[in-house]
Design a protein around this motif. Sequence first.
Motif, mmCIF file in Angstrom:
data_model
loop_
_atom_site.group_PDB
_atom_site.id
_atom_site.type_symbol
_atom_site.label_atom_id
_atom_site.label_comp_id
_atom_site.label_asym_id
_atom_site.label_seq_id
_atom_site.Cartn_x
_atom_site.Cartn_y
_atom_site.Cartn_z
ATOM 1 N N TRP A 12 0.834 -1.203 0.000
ATOM 2 C CA TRP A 12 0.000 0.000 0.000
ATOM 3 C C TRP A 12 0.871 1.257 0.000
ATOM 4 C CZ3 TRP A 12 -5.428 -0.234 0.016
ATOM 5 C CH2 TRP A 12 -6.083 0.990 0.132
ATOM 6 N N LYS A 13 1.914 1.232 0.813
ATOM 7 C CA LYS A 13 2.827 2.377 0.873
ATOM 8 C C LYS A 13 3.535 2.583 -0.468
ATOM 9 C CE LYS A 13 3.413 1.879 5.856
ATOM 10 N NZ LYS A 13 4.246 1.320 6.930
ATOM 11 N N ASN A 14 3.894 1.460 -1.111
ATOM 12 C CA ASN A 14 4.511 1.543 -2.440
ATOM 13 C C ASN A 14 3.532 2.091 -3.476
ATOM 14 O OD1 ASN A 14 6.995 0.582 -1.599
ATOM 15 N ND2 ASN A 14 6.489 -1.553 -2.022
ATOM 16 N N LEU A 15 2.279 1.674 -3.356
ATOM 17 C CA LEU A 15 1.244 2.167 -4.272
ATOM 18 C C LEU A 15 1.030 3.672 -4.101
ATOM 19 C CD1 LEU A 15 -1.320 -0.763 -4.045
ATOM 20 C CD2 LEU A 15 -0.350 0.125 -6.180
ATOM 21 N N LYS A 16 1.124 4.124 -2.866
ATOM 22 C CA LYS A 16 0.938 5.547 -2.577
ATOM 23 C C LYS A 16 2.037 6.375 -3.265
ATOM 24 C CE LYS A 16 -0.997 8.025 1.347
ATOM 25 N NZ LYS A 16 -1.208 8.022 2.805
ATOM 26 N N ASN A 56 -6.704 1.479 -18.840
ATOM 27 C CA ASN A 56 -6.707 1.884 -17.426
ATOM 28 C C ASN A 56 -5.460 2.693 -17.123
ATOM 29 O OD1 ASN A 56 -8.995 0.763 -15.713
ATOM 30 N ND2 ASN A 56 -8.415 -1.054 -16.895
ATOM 31 N N ARG A 57 -5.570 3.553 -16.139
ATOM 32 C CA ARG A 57 -4.443 4.418 -15.771
ATOM 33 C C ARG A 57 -3.494 3.651 -14.850
ATOM 34 N NH1 ARG A 57 -7.516 10.123 -14.658
ATOM 35 N NH2 ARG A 57 -5.439 10.769 -13.956
ATOM 36 N N LEU A 58 -2.790 2.732 -15.473
ATOM 37 C CA LEU A 58 -1.858 1.883 -14.733
ATOM 38 C C LEU A 58 -0.744 1.412 -15.666
ATOM 39 C CD1 LEU A 58 -2.767 -1.170 -15.798
ATOM 40 C CD2 LEU A 58 -4.559 -0.859 -14.112
ATOM 41 N N THR A 59 0.311 0.932 -15.052
ATOM 42 C CA THR A 59 1.455 0.383 -15.782
ATOM 43 C C THR A 59 1.779 -0.991 -15.206
ATOM 44 O OG1 THR A 59 3.050 1.293 -14.213
ATOM 45 C CG2 THR A 59 2.396 2.717 -16.078
ATOM 46 N N SER A 60 2.795 -1.617 -15.754
ATOM 47 C CA SER A 60 3.235 -2.911 -15.229
ATOM 48 C C SER A 60 3.652 -2.788 -13.770
ATOM 49 C CB SER A 60 4.410 -3.448 -16.058
ATOM 50 O OG SER A 60 4.003 -3.686 -17.375
ATOM 51 N N LYS A 61 4.207 -1.638 -13.415
ATOM 52 C CA LYS A 61 4.618 -1.412 -12.018
ATOM 53 C C LYS A 61 3.400 -1.312 -11.103
ATOM 54 C CE LYS A 61 8.592 0.309 -11.001
ATOM 55 N NZ LYS A 61 9.794 1.182 -10.880
ATOM 56 N N THR A 62 2.354 -0.657 -11.609
ATOM 57 C CA THR A 62 1.116 -0.574 -10.828
ATOM 58 C C THR A 62 0.608 -1.972 -10.514
ATOM 59 O OG1 THR A 62 0.542 1.327 -12.241
ATOM 60 C CG2 THR A 62 -1.153 0.548 -10.693
ATOM 61 N N MET A 63 0.550 -2.809 -11.560
ATOM 62 C CA MET A 63 0.039 -4.172 -11.381
ATOM 63 C C MET A 63 0.959 -4.979 -10.464
ATOM 64 S SD MET A 63 -2.745 -3.879 -12.845
ATOM 65 C CE MET A 63 -3.253 -5.486 -12.246
ATOM 66 N N PHE A 64 2.243 -4.728 -10.534
ATOM 67 C CA PHE A 64 3.199 -5.411 -9.648
ATOM 68 C C PHE A 64 2.871 -5.105 -8.186
ATOM 69 C CE2 PHE A 64 7.169 -5.086 -7.175
ATOM 70 C CZ PHE A 64 7.634 -6.397 -7.280
ATOM 71 N N TRP A 324 -7.604 0.275 -6.663
ATOM 72 C CA TRP A 324 -6.658 1.294 -7.138
ATOM 73 C C TRP A 324 -7.375 2.639 -7.338
ATOM 74 C CZ3 TRP A 324 -2.114 3.278 -7.586
ATOM 75 C CH2 TRP A 324 -1.657 3.975 -8.713
ATOM 76 N N TYR A 325 -8.501 2.613 -8.037
ATOM 77 C CA TYR A 325 -9.217 3.870 -8.294
ATOM 78 C C TYR A 325 -9.933 4.388 -7.048
ATOM 79 C CZ TYR A 325 -8.362 3.090 -13.242
ATOM 80 O OH TYR A 325 -7.749 2.901 -14.457
ATOM 81 N N ASN A 326 -10.561 3.499 -6.309
ATOM 82 C CA ASN A 326 -11.384 3.897 -5.167
ATOM 83 C C ASN A 326 -10.535 4.514 -4.052
ATOM 84 O OD1 ASN A 326 -13.809 4.190 -3.788
ATOM 85 N ND2 ASN A 326 -13.797 2.123 -2.973
ATOM 86 N N ASN A 327 -9.344 4.000 -3.866
ATOM 87 C CA ASN A 327 -8.520 4.426 -2.737
ATOM 88 C C ASN A 327 -7.422 5.420 -3.080
ATOM 89 O OD1 ASN A 327 -9.004 3.036 0.054
ATOM 90 N ND2 ASN A 327 -9.604 1.574 -1.523
ATOM 91 N N PHE A 328 -6.931 5.378 -4.308
ATOM 92 C CA PHE A 328 -5.816 6.266 -4.637
ATOM 93 C C PHE A 328 -6.258 7.448 -5.502
ATOM 94 C CE2 PHE A 328 -4.103 2.219 -3.396
ATOM 95 C CZ PHE A 328 -3.086 2.581 -2.532
ATOM 96 N N PHE A 329 -7.209 7.217 -6.401
ATOM 97 C CA PHE A 329 -7.756 8.306 -7.215
ATOM 98 C C PHE A 329 -9.031 8.891 -6.598
ATOM 99 C CE2 PHE A 329 -5.042 6.157 -10.256
ATOM 100 C CZ PHE A 329 -4.593 7.157 -11.096
#
Length: 554
Positions: A12-16, A56-64, A324-329
């Motif tokens: 979660w911290k990495n996603l932030k 979607n507004r994501l990359t391979s890193k997002t999915m990782f 991803w969208y609900n919590n970060f966007f």
Amino acid sequence: MKSLSPITTKSWKNLKKHYLKIKDVHLRDLFQNDLNRFKKFSLHFEDIILFDYSKNRLTSKTMFHLLNLAKEFNLKESIVSMFQGKKINFTENKSVLHIALRSFDKKNIILNKKNIFLEIKNVLKKIKLFSNAVINKKWKGYTGNSITDVVNIGIGGSDLGPLMVTEALKPYKNHLNVHYISNLDGTHVTEILKKIDMRTTIFLISSKTFTTQETITNATTIKKLFLNQKKVLKSDMSKHFFAISMNQDEVLKFGISKENFFPIWDWVGGRYSVWSAVGLSIALSIGYKNFSLFLKGASSMDKHFLNTPLKKNIPVLLGLISIWYNNFFNSQTEAIFVYDQYMHKFSTYLQQVHMESNGKNIDRNKNIVSWQTGSILWGEPGSNGQHSFYQLLHQGTKLIPSDFIIPINTHNKINDHHIKLLSHFFAQTRSLAFGKSIKEVLKEHNFKKKLLQDKKKINDNINIYKLCNGNQPTNSFLLKKITPYTLGILIALYEHKVFTQGVIMNIFSFDQWGVELGKSVANNILNELKNKNLTKKYDSSTNSLINFYKLNKE
């Protein structure tokens, strides 16, 4: 299930941190910088469905990072726990085994030292025999006439599921007319009664407890009207009234015979009960063979969810993208647009599955959450929505992630209708993603200016209003055709998406205590409404509303 606060996890911290880097990146750039983007972010299911999540507004890193979040919660183990019948509905101390209702491979499903597979098999056999008898006109009403109409009386999961499925599978419908009564408003009963002849109608009363106020009130009204007909005996109810419940005592007390009782079980939640005897109206509408294919489609998705690695697991990916969208966007809502008129109740049905399951604010550690849990789900069939609220999607200020669903082949090949519908489907996901840049607006403007320079001048000032930013995320599902089998796949897919979200949001997805609160308060107020005296029992607003009703009641 692992119980920890998602916001404290490493993922979660990495996603932030990752979100701060990617939040302003446009989908135009993501596609321009990666020619293999579609290949990376799309999957096929049984060569029947193409799932494209590349817009979607994501990359391979997002999915990782998202997949690591799922791993930190031991999602795979939680999935196995559900399939093994462990009591993951903790607050009610129950297993969650709607998946067992559509399991055709196993011969033994042991729960509390009982083989529930045999119970399921027996109920399916009863559904088959009864639906065949009615469809083949062997089951007669009390006058000796064949059955022409079926009325399902239920609410919530006992109504939304079978109603949605019978509508979605109308191309497979037989001669029986199937109706649904759910609303406590007497208008609903009144309008359905205008369409039927009780002498040729059977009534399916669907209530898990057989005490649900709306359902039993509607059923009691119909029972009284039935018994008030000329030459009707109480014993004639056995030809017209049937119960789907787990409370046999209340069923018998109502006057329904034991032979007309179709059992369901406490390990099946109402919003997941369409696969059980609650689906009897579906079997009557499309025949048992098609009902069986519907179950098999869901079973196929169950196997995918249980056995497929997380990175290629469609329900898991859907759930993670939603988080991803609900919590970060902070998107808060998500939409489902099905480009098929028969599927017009699909998003309404999924509202209950999503919002009753994950509309929770207490985590599995009994703490109030500080993250977003269930998102608000809504939708409308395409292309109707395009002439209604799509304007807000294209040029509004809200981020609304959307799922677009369409069959490649239609059941109704009328002229060029379907190819035009497909063109709108593809155009909308493209337009939402890439928008219309100021460069494109000016290019279009200059072209029109040349064409019309001798007739009138184009107002340069309106160009800014034609700008569409794009960058609105979508998932696309292309199905070969809407069939009982593919519909089963689709519903199970969204059920498992909800499960995925619940595990990672650290909430219990299978209770609904908020619903129960409304019921209990309504029962208390009902007694007050029967009392003619003005009340002072409640808060000033409720007292005033009740008293205004009492003073103006005709």
